[in-house]
Motif scaffolding. Structure first.
Motif, PDB file in Angstrom:
ATOM      1  N   GLY A   1       0.828  -1.201   0.000  1.00 42.04           N
ATOM      2  CA  GLY A   1       0.000   0.000   0.000  1.00 42.04           C
ATOM      3  C   GLY A   1       0.859   1.245   0.000  1.00 42.04           C
ATOM      4  N   VAL A   2       0.434   2.204  -0.804  1.00 45.79           N
ATOM      5  CA  VAL A   2       1.143   3.467  -0.865  1.00 45.79           C
ATOM      6  C   VAL A   2       0.309   4.497  -0.133  1.00 45.79           C
ATOM      7  CG1 VAL A   2       2.119   5.211  -2.394  1.00 45.79           C
ATOM      8  CG2 VAL A   2       2.132   2.811  -3.065  1.00 45.79           C
ATOM      9  N   HIS A   3       0.912   5.253   0.724  1.00 40.82           N
ATOM     10  CA  HIS A   3       0.191   6.171   1.600  1.00 40.82           C
ATOM     11  C   HIS A   3       0.743   7.577   1.458  1.00 40.82           C
ATOM     12  CE1 HIS A   3      -1.232   2.543   3.778  1.00 40.82           C
ATOM     13  NE2 HIS A   3      -0.049   2.114   3.380  1.00 40.82           N
ATOM     14  N   ARG A   4      -0.074   8.514   1.884  1.00 43.60           N
ATOM     15  CA  ARG A   4       0.370   9.905   1.965  1.00 43.60           C
ATOM     16  C   ARG A   4       0.201  10.356   3.402  1.00 43.60           C
ATOM     17  NH1 ARG A   4       1.012  12.940  -2.389  1.00 43.60           N
ATOM     18  NH2 ARG A   4       0.103  14.798  -1.481  1.00 43.60           N
ATOM     19  N   ARG A   5       1.023  11.295   3.783  1.00 42.72           N
ATOM     20  CA  ARG A   5       1.035  11.699   5.180  1.00 42.72           C
ATOM     21  C   ARG A   5       0.869  13.208   5.296  1.00 42.72           C
ATOM     22  NH1 ARG A   5       5.464  12.516   8.830  1.00 42.72           N
ATOM     23  NH2 ARG A   5       6.846  11.983   7.140  1.00 42.72           N
TER      24      ARG A   5
ATOM     25  N   TYR B   1      -7.740   7.128  -0.461  1.00 40.14           N
ATOM     26  CA  TYR B   1      -7.924   8.490  -0.938  1.00 40.14           C
ATOM     27  C   TYR B   1      -8.990   9.200  -0.121  1.00 40.14           C
ATOM     28  CZ  TYR B   1      -8.940  12.291  -4.209  1.00 40.14           C
ATOM     29  OH  TYR B   1      -9.140  13.516  -4.785  1.00 40.14           O
ATOM     30  N   GLU B   2     -10.050   8.465   0.224  1.00 41.40           N
ATOM     31  CA  GLU B   2     -11.120   9.058   1.024  1.00 41.40           C
ATOM     32  C   GLU B   2     -10.611   9.497   2.400  1.00 41.40           C
ATOM     33  OE1 GLU B   2     -11.176   6.110  -0.296  1.00 41.40           O
ATOM     34  OE2 GLU B   2     -12.832   5.958  -1.738  1.00 41.40           O
ATOM     35  N   GLU B   3      -9.806   8.638   3.036  1.00 41.74           N
ATOM     36  CA  GLU B   3      -9.272   8.976   4.347  1.00 41.74           C
ATOM     37  C   GLU B   3      -8.350  10.183   4.262  1.00 41.74           C
ATOM     38  OE1 GLU B   3      -6.729   6.991   8.046  1.00 41.74           O
ATOM     39  OE2 GLU B   3      -6.946   5.914   6.146  1.00 41.74           O
ATOM     40  N   CYS B   4      -7.559  10.255   3.215  1.00 40.61           N
ATOM     41  CA  CYS B   4      -6.663  11.388   3.039  1.00 40.61           C
ATOM     42  C   CYS B   4      -7.454  12.681   2.927  1.00 40.61           C
ATOM     43  CB  CYS B   4      -5.805  11.182   1.792  1.00 40.61           C
ATOM     44  SG  CYS B   4      -4.650  12.540   1.449  1.00 40.61           S
ATOM     45  N   LEU B   5      -8.546  12.657   2.161  1.00 39.01           N
ATOM     46  CA  LEU B   5      -9.371  13.856   2.026  1.00 39.01           C
ATOM     47  C   LEU B   5      -9.961  14.274   3.369  1.00 39.01           C
ATOM     48  CD1 LEU B   5     -11.359  13.168  -1.296  1.00 39.01           C
ATOM     49  CD2 LEU B   5      -9.474  14.783  -0.953  1.00 39.01           C
ATOM     50  N   GLU B   6     -10.525  13.319   4.104  1.00 38.15           N
ATOM     51  CA  GLU B   6     -11.185  13.641   5.367  1.00 38.15           C
ATOM     52  C   GLU B   6     -10.194  14.127   6.422  1.00 38.15           C
ATOM     53  OE1 GLU B   6     -15.069  10.649   5.109  1.00 38.15           O
ATOM     54  OE2 GLU B   6     -13.318  10.079   6.316  1.00 38.15           O
ATOM     55  N   LYS B   7      -9.069  13.446   6.544  1.00 39.98           N
ATOM     56  CA  LYS B   7      -8.086  13.846   7.549  1.00 39.98           C
ATOM     57  C   LYS B   7      -7.423  15.179   7.186  1.00 39.98           C
ATOM     58  CE  LYS B   7      -8.554  10.247  10.187  1.00 39.98           C
ATOM     59  NZ  LYS B   7      -9.167  10.379  11.532  1.00 39.98           N
ATOM     60  N   SER B   8      -7.189  15.405   5.911  1.00 38.94           N
ATOM     61  CA  SER B   8      -6.628  16.685   5.493  1.00 38.94           C
ATOM     62  C   SER B   8      -7.609  17.814   5.763  1.00 38.94           C
ATOM     63  CB  SER B   8      -6.262  16.650   4.005  1.00 38.94           C
ATOM     64  OG  SER B   8      -5.284  15.670   3.748  1.00 38.94           O
ATOM     65  N   CYS B   9      -8.895  17.526   5.558  1.00 40.06           N
ATOM     66  CA  CYS B   9      -9.934  18.514   5.856  1.00 40.06           C
ATOM     67  C   CYS B   9      -9.959  18.831   7.349  1.00 40.06           C
ATOM     68  CB  CYS B   9     -11.290  17.987   5.392  1.00 40.06           C
ATOM     69  SG  CYS B   9     -12.679  19.096   5.734  1.00 40.06           S
ATOM     70  N   GLU B  10      -9.850  17.799   8.204  1.00 36.30           N
ATOM     71  CA  GLU B  10      -9.825  18.009   9.657  1.00 36.30           C
ATOM     72  C   GLU B  10      -8.616  18.848  10.067  1.00 36.30           C
ATOM     73  OE1 GLU B  10      -9.870  14.170  11.411  1.00 36.30           O
ATOM     74  OE2 GLU B  10     -11.936  13.712  10.821  1.00 36.30           O
ATOM     75  N   ALA B  11      -7.465  18.544   9.466  1.00 37.44           N
ATOM     76  CA  ALA B  11      -6.259  19.309   9.792  1.00 37.44           C
ATOM     77  C   ALA B  11      -6.393  20.762   9.345  1.00 37.44           C
ATOM     78  CB  ALA B  11      -5.039  18.666   9.131  1.00 37.44           C
TER      79      ALA B  11
END
Length: 660
Positions: A195-199, A209-219
């Protein structure tokens, strides 16, 4: 009858503030720190329990209006439908790349041949953050009414939460969003490639991708809430800044030259042992070393200068060598904690040598310059030139010289705070600004001028900080859990208390007095915990544990320190030896006359001003007592074996008055 009115809301706020005021008075009558009872009052009367303060007043605007979670997000992404202004704005700002999650488990965003132009949620090449091919024709994020450039910096590492960029089209490195395209086999599904991830800076690895969008929005929301917090949080943080500025004015450079070396050693032990043991214990609880372990350890590091000042002043031993060793160690402890605070929030993302290494070094150099200015420049400029040139008006309640001095203090506070804000935290500059006025004549006059104008405002701001900023941040369900209590108890007794008590084993008979004096915690420690939680560097569970630990020190430190101090004073025969005013007494508006070394130039006006003459006589009595006290010899074996002429005294204070 009168229609809609805000009267009830005003009445509720008045009741809440009245409750916090009563908590302070009850604590004072009991002879204990008011921090615990004020926080308790804020928790009980706040939105979590009785709801006297409406929840709308305790959250920033972005938290209330921006929605970052959509249960149908995966389906909408697969169909190319609009995903809402907040998430669409994040996607348009190019924080997350759909292609990075191709083949990773749980990601329904691995579009099967869908192009960028057909999706309303992604625009990889857009420099404005707009969706290039939005089927709705809307510019993602524009309907929210939020400025694209105001949220460019989702950087949890910034202590002020400010963004690093000015437009959504800036590079990821300036936005505080760091791509981390690495292989993590533990998150790869069977038969898949790793798995390739972004941080996100300070965040973590995202599996879809969905988690990245939601967590980036929270940040992004957290960043916006730090830039434009709710009014209670803003007032509380302002109060802490004023309190730290006031603490800096208590620094005694002359005494620091005598007790400086050993006080520095005490401060180093007292700062880094809670940091290390707190981080290790956090890891033992199952949390990571960074950011939660380091955040918890940093929150445990600061010492309350105010508690030590108050109790030493009440006992009349503030000017004793061990008393000044305590105060110097507490100040140096706070300086080190400010540096740790700066580094902690600079480490929110990947290692950045500029913010983590260069900025703290620049800050230390700036502090050294500020200390030299406090001893060599400001006394000459203010006492020797500017204030002498101001006219004197007979019968004027506040002399022009005091008004000018207060104005200069405000300007220096703002300028120094702004400088260190860009180095990591404005609080560092607030402390340096306060130190700048510690050497003016007569002693403590600058503090008297400042306190006379700000005492009541600052006390209310600090009260609001504990009752609102801290209390409203506490997750009640986590705080009241048995798990948080027993873990917080261990952290409170061990890393929070015992590490401070044992930080001066080489200090001889005074070691326990000095150790317990270092245990107290106040505004700064709670501020670090609260800001770390707001930046998502402490989970709600770990934040509750840290709060319990700090409460242990807040409750027990004043009691035990007073007991140990009184026992030491009795054993050494120091009772009644010193009659000087303690720093705490200087909070009284009449503690010192407004001018001593700057008498009015109009002799006729002086003769007519009976109040002025009376206060001058009182001051002369204080000066005679101070001279009698200072005439007592200092043992050459005390604090480094050099006495007052000891060269070792320059360990913490590199510049002495001899350089003036």
């Amino acid at each position: 009858m009168g229609g809609a009115s805000s009267y009830i809301a005003m009445l509720c706020i008045a009741g809440f503030l009245g409750g916090t005021w009563m908590a302070t008075k009850i604590s004072k009558a009991l002879g204990v720190s008011d921090i615990v009872l004020v926080i308790t009052t804020g928790v009980v009367l706040g939105p979590g329990i009785l709801g006297l303060v409406s929840e709308e007043y305790t959250e920033c605007e972005q938290t209330r209006h921006v929605k970052c979670h959509d249960p149908d997000l995966a389906m909408k992404l697969a169909k190319g439908e609009e995903i809402g202004p907040a998430l669409g704005r994040i996607a348009g700002m190019d924080y997350c790349h759909k292609g990075d999650y191709q083949g990773s488990h749980g990601s329904s965003s691995a579009s099967h041949g869908s192009s960028h132009s057909s999706s309303t949620v992604e625009s990889q090449g857009s420099s404005t953050g707009e969706s290039q091919g939005s089927s709705t024709g809307e510019s993602q994020g524009s309907s929210t009414g939020e400025s694209q450039g105001s949220s460019t910096g989702v950087s949890q590492g910034s202590s002020t939460g400010e963004s690093q960029g000015s437009s959504a089209g800036e590079s990821h490195s300036s936005l505080g969003l760091i791509a981390d395209n690495h292989t993590d086999g533990s998150h790869a599904s069977s038969g898949d490639s790793a798995g390739v991830h972004r941080r996100l800076a300070g965040g973590g690895n995202y599996h879809s991708y969905e988690e990245c969008l939601e967590k980036s929005c929270e940040a992004d929301i957290r960043t916006q809430c730090q830039l434009t917090p709710d009014v209670f949080t803003l007032i509380g943080h302002a109060g802490v800044a004023l309190m730290i500025f006031e603490s800096g004015m208590h620094f005694d450079f002359e005494k620091a030259k005598i007790v400086g070396p050993w006080a520095c050693v005490v401060a180093v032990f007292g700062t880094f042992t809670p940091l290390v043991t707190g981080s290790l214990l956090t890891m033992a609880y199952g949390y990571g070393f960074f950011p939660e372990g380091v955040s918890a350890g940093t929150a445990l590091a600061p010492t309350s200068v105010g508690i030590a000042l108050r109790l030493l002043g009440e006992a009349g031993v503030l000017q004793e060598n061990f008393g000044q060793a305590i105060i110097t160690a507490a100040f140096v402890d706070d300086i080190l904690s400010l540096i740790l605070f700066n580094v902690l929030f600079s480490l929110g993302g990947d290692f950045d040598i500029i913010s983590v290494v260069v900025y703290p070094i620049v800050g230390v150099v700036f502090m050294a310059i500020g200390m030299y200015g406090a001893m060599a420049f400001w006394p000459r400029f203010l006492d020797g030139w500017l204030l002498k040139k101001l006219p004197v008006q007979e019968g004027k309640k506040v002399p022009y010289s005091d008004e000018a001095l207060f104005l200069i203090m405000m300007i220096v506070l703002c300028v120094y705070g702004t400088i260190t804000h860009f180095l990591g935290t404005h609080l560092w500059g607030c402390f340096i600004a306060g130190m700048s006025f510690a050497c003016l004549s007569p002693p403590h006059h600058a503090h008297h001028v400042w306190s006379k104008q700000t005492k009541r405002v600052t006390s209310w701001m600090i009260r609001i900080f504990f009752a609102c900023t801290v209390a409203f941040s506490i997750p009640l369900d986590k705080l009241m859990s048995l798990d948080a209590f027993w873990k917080g108890s261990i952290m409170g007794i061990g890393p929070c208390i015992l590490t401070k008590v044992c930080c001066g084993p080489f200090m001889g008979k005074e070691k326990w007095v000095i150790g317990w004096a270092m245990v107290g915690r106040a505004e700064f420690a709670y501020l670090i915990a609260q800001m770390a939680a707001a930046a998502d560097m402490l989970s709600s569970e770990m934040f509750s544990i840290v709060i319990w630990a700090l409460l242990y020190a807040t409750i027990f430190a004043p009691f035990i320190f007073r007991m140990v101090l009184n026992r030491y004073i009795a054993a050494e025969g120091l009772a009644g030896k010193s009659d000087e005013h303690g720093h705490d007494e200087l909070d009284d508006e009449e503690a010192l006359p407004p001018q001593e070394s700057r008498p009015p130039q109009d002799e006729a006006g002086v003769a007519a001003n009976e109040d002025y003459k009376k206060r001058m006589i009182d001051l002369e009595d204080i000066k005679v007592q101070a001279l009698d006290r200072d005439a007592s010899p200092v043992s050459p074996a005390t604090y480094g074996g050099k006495g007052e002429a000891g060269e070792a005294g320059k360990c913490c204070v590199p510049f002495s008055r001899g350089m003036m």
